[in-house]
Design a protein around this motif. Structure first.
Motif, PDB file in Angstrom:
ATOM      1  N   SER A   1      -7.782 -56.548  -7.788  1.00  0.00           N
ATOM      2  CA  SER A   1      -9.197 -56.356  -8.084  1.00  0.00           C
ATOM      3  C   SER A   1      -9.620 -57.330  -9.160  1.00  0.00           C
ATOM      4  CB  SER A   1      -9.469 -54.912  -8.520  1.00  0.00           C
ATOM      5  OG  SER A   1      -8.687 -54.567  -9.658  1.00  0.00           O
ATOM      6  N   GLY A   2     -10.945 -57.492  -9.290  1.00  0.00           N
ATOM      7  CA  GLY A   2     -11.483 -58.390 -10.288  1.00  0.00           C
ATOM      8  C   GLY A   2     -12.769 -59.012  -9.793  1.00  0.00           C
ATOM      9  N   ALA A   3     -13.102 -60.197 -10.328  1.00  0.00           N
ATOM     10  CA  ALA A   3     -14.277 -60.910  -9.840  1.00  0.00           C
ATOM     11  C   ALA A   3     -14.087 -61.245  -8.366  1.00  0.00           C
ATOM     12  CB  ALA A   3     -14.475 -62.182 -10.658  1.00  0.00           C
ATOM     13  N   ASP A   4     -15.199 -61.495  -7.669  1.00  0.00           N
ATOM     14  CA  ASP A   4     -15.125 -61.789  -6.238  1.00  0.00           C
ATOM     15  C   ASP A   4     -14.049 -62.836  -5.957  1.00  0.00           C
ATOM     16  OD1 ASP A   4     -17.163 -60.039  -5.918  1.00  0.00           O
ATOM     17  OD2 ASP A   4     -18.709 -61.531  -5.497  1.00  0.00           O
ATOM     18  N   PHE A   5     -13.141 -62.515  -5.030  1.00  0.00           N
ATOM     19  CA  PHE A   5     -12.080 -63.458  -4.700  1.00  0.00           C
ATOM     20  C   PHE A   5     -11.887 -63.508  -3.190  1.00  0.00           C
ATOM     21  CE2 PHE A   5      -9.987 -59.344  -5.178  1.00  0.00           C
ATOM     22  CZ  PHE A   5      -9.087 -59.292  -4.127  1.00  0.00           C
ATOM     23  N   ARG A   6     -11.388 -64.619  -2.726  1.00  0.00           N
ATOM     24  CA  ARG A   6     -11.024 -64.799  -1.324  1.00  0.00           C
ATOM     25  C   ARG A   6      -9.506 -64.827  -1.210  1.00  0.00           C
ATOM     26  NH1 ARG A   6     -15.468 -66.455   1.701  1.00  0.00           N
ATOM     27  NH2 ARG A   6     -17.258 -67.152   0.438  1.00  0.00           N
ATOM     28  N   TYR A   7      -9.012 -64.583  -0.012  1.00  0.00           N
ATOM     29  CA  TYR A   7      -7.570 -64.623   0.193  1.00  0.00           C
ATOM     30  C   TYR A   7      -7.264 -65.132   1.596  1.00  0.00           C
ATOM     31  CZ  TYR A   7      -8.445 -60.150   2.570  1.00  0.00           C
ATOM     32  OH  TYR A   7      -8.931 -59.166   3.404  1.00  0.00           O
TER      33      TYR A   7
END
Length: 284
Positions: free
Chosen positions: A245-251
């Motif tokens: 979790s955290g700031a918007d991230f892509r994977y």
């Protein structure tokens, strides 16, 4: 691992991308399979038809001729239908991307893969399932690695107009492919939790996080902190549930990049499905 009776009927599903990219490999695979077992051949024209064909497989054992995207599509469909646990898949890797199949142990040579379908053995494999019901066979990478187009080749001095015209035509007919992986994004502030325990928190930037299904009901998690010095050493954990979790991230997972999301949780599904792999001692 269990082996198959040679009289078992195969449902051979040829992905359209495989037909377009390597028709000769598809032909060879079909010839080897049909010579070794009764087969029903299906040539879906798009992913929707691929899905319908697999859903109507009946008692036939499905064999996918295609790349990683086709393999993931088949596994995801069976998972959504809640039929994955009782299913066995076989795959002959053909297409532009077969790294996931290779990592799972499937031979990438066409003849060897087809013979594995006929003579191989079933191995039960773990997968990752996320909180949006997505299935991952390989590694989840956070953040996804950036790619760039190759730099243009400088034009030779004194190039004649006809040469420039030919170069332009070639660039038009044969688009440049993106270069392979380059560099990851800037360090991210993410909270990584494994089985409820915080491995790294938002106050410690990380360069990358990866998780891969293991072989005993746990995921292998690697966190690469962005700190300098001794704190930069990777942190490894194993667990059944991994939350990021955290700031918007892509994977990146298998064949696609997903996101942005603010939280994603992956859970290991132990022995989720059967995949036909070379039996012990088999050499092709």
């Amino acid at each position: 691992m269990a082996t198959y009776p040679t009289s078992e009927q195969l449902l051979v599903i040829v992905d359209p991308i495989a037909r377009r990219t390597d028709g000769e490999a598809v032909r060879i695979a079909k010839d080897v399979l049909s010579a070794g077992a009764p087969t029903k051949l299906c040539l879906p024209e798009d992913p929707e038809e691929f899905t319908r064909v697999l859903a109507r497989r009946g008692s036939r054992r499905p064999v996918v001729i295609g790349d990683d995207r086709a393999l993931v599509r088949a596994v995801s469909l069976l998972h959504r239908q809640r039929e994955l646990a009782g299913s066995v898949l076989s795959v002959v890797p053909v297409g532009p991307a077969v790294s996931v199949a290779r990592a799972l142990g499937v031979p990438t040579g066409t003849v060897a893969a087809a013979r594995t379908v006929l003579d191989g053995a079933v191995r039960r494999l773990d997968v990752l399932v996320d909180d949006s019901d997505g299935v991952v066979l390989g590694t989840v990478g956070i953040p996804p690695v950036r790619e760039r187009l190759p730099e243009a080749v400088p034009e030779p001095e004194g190039a004649r107009p006809w040469l420039r015209t030919c170069q332009t035509l070639v660039r038009t007919l044969v688009p440049l492919r993106p270069a392979r992986t380059l560099t990851a994004s800037a360090p991210s502030r993410l909270r990584v939790e494994v089985d409820g325990e915080t491995v790294v928190d938002l106050d410690r930037p990380v360069d990358a996080v990866s998780l891969t299904p293991g072989s005993s009901g746990t995921a292998l998690v690697e966190v690469r902190p962005a700190s300098v010095g001794s704190d930069a050493a990777p942190v490894f954990r194993e667990g059944r549930t991994v939350s990021v979790s955290g700031a918007d991230f892509r994977y990146h997972a298998d064949d696609r990049v997903s996101g942005p999301v603010r939280r994603r949780t992956w859970t290991v599904l132990e022995s989720a499905f059967g995949l036909t792999l070379p039996a012990a001692g088999q050499v092709y």
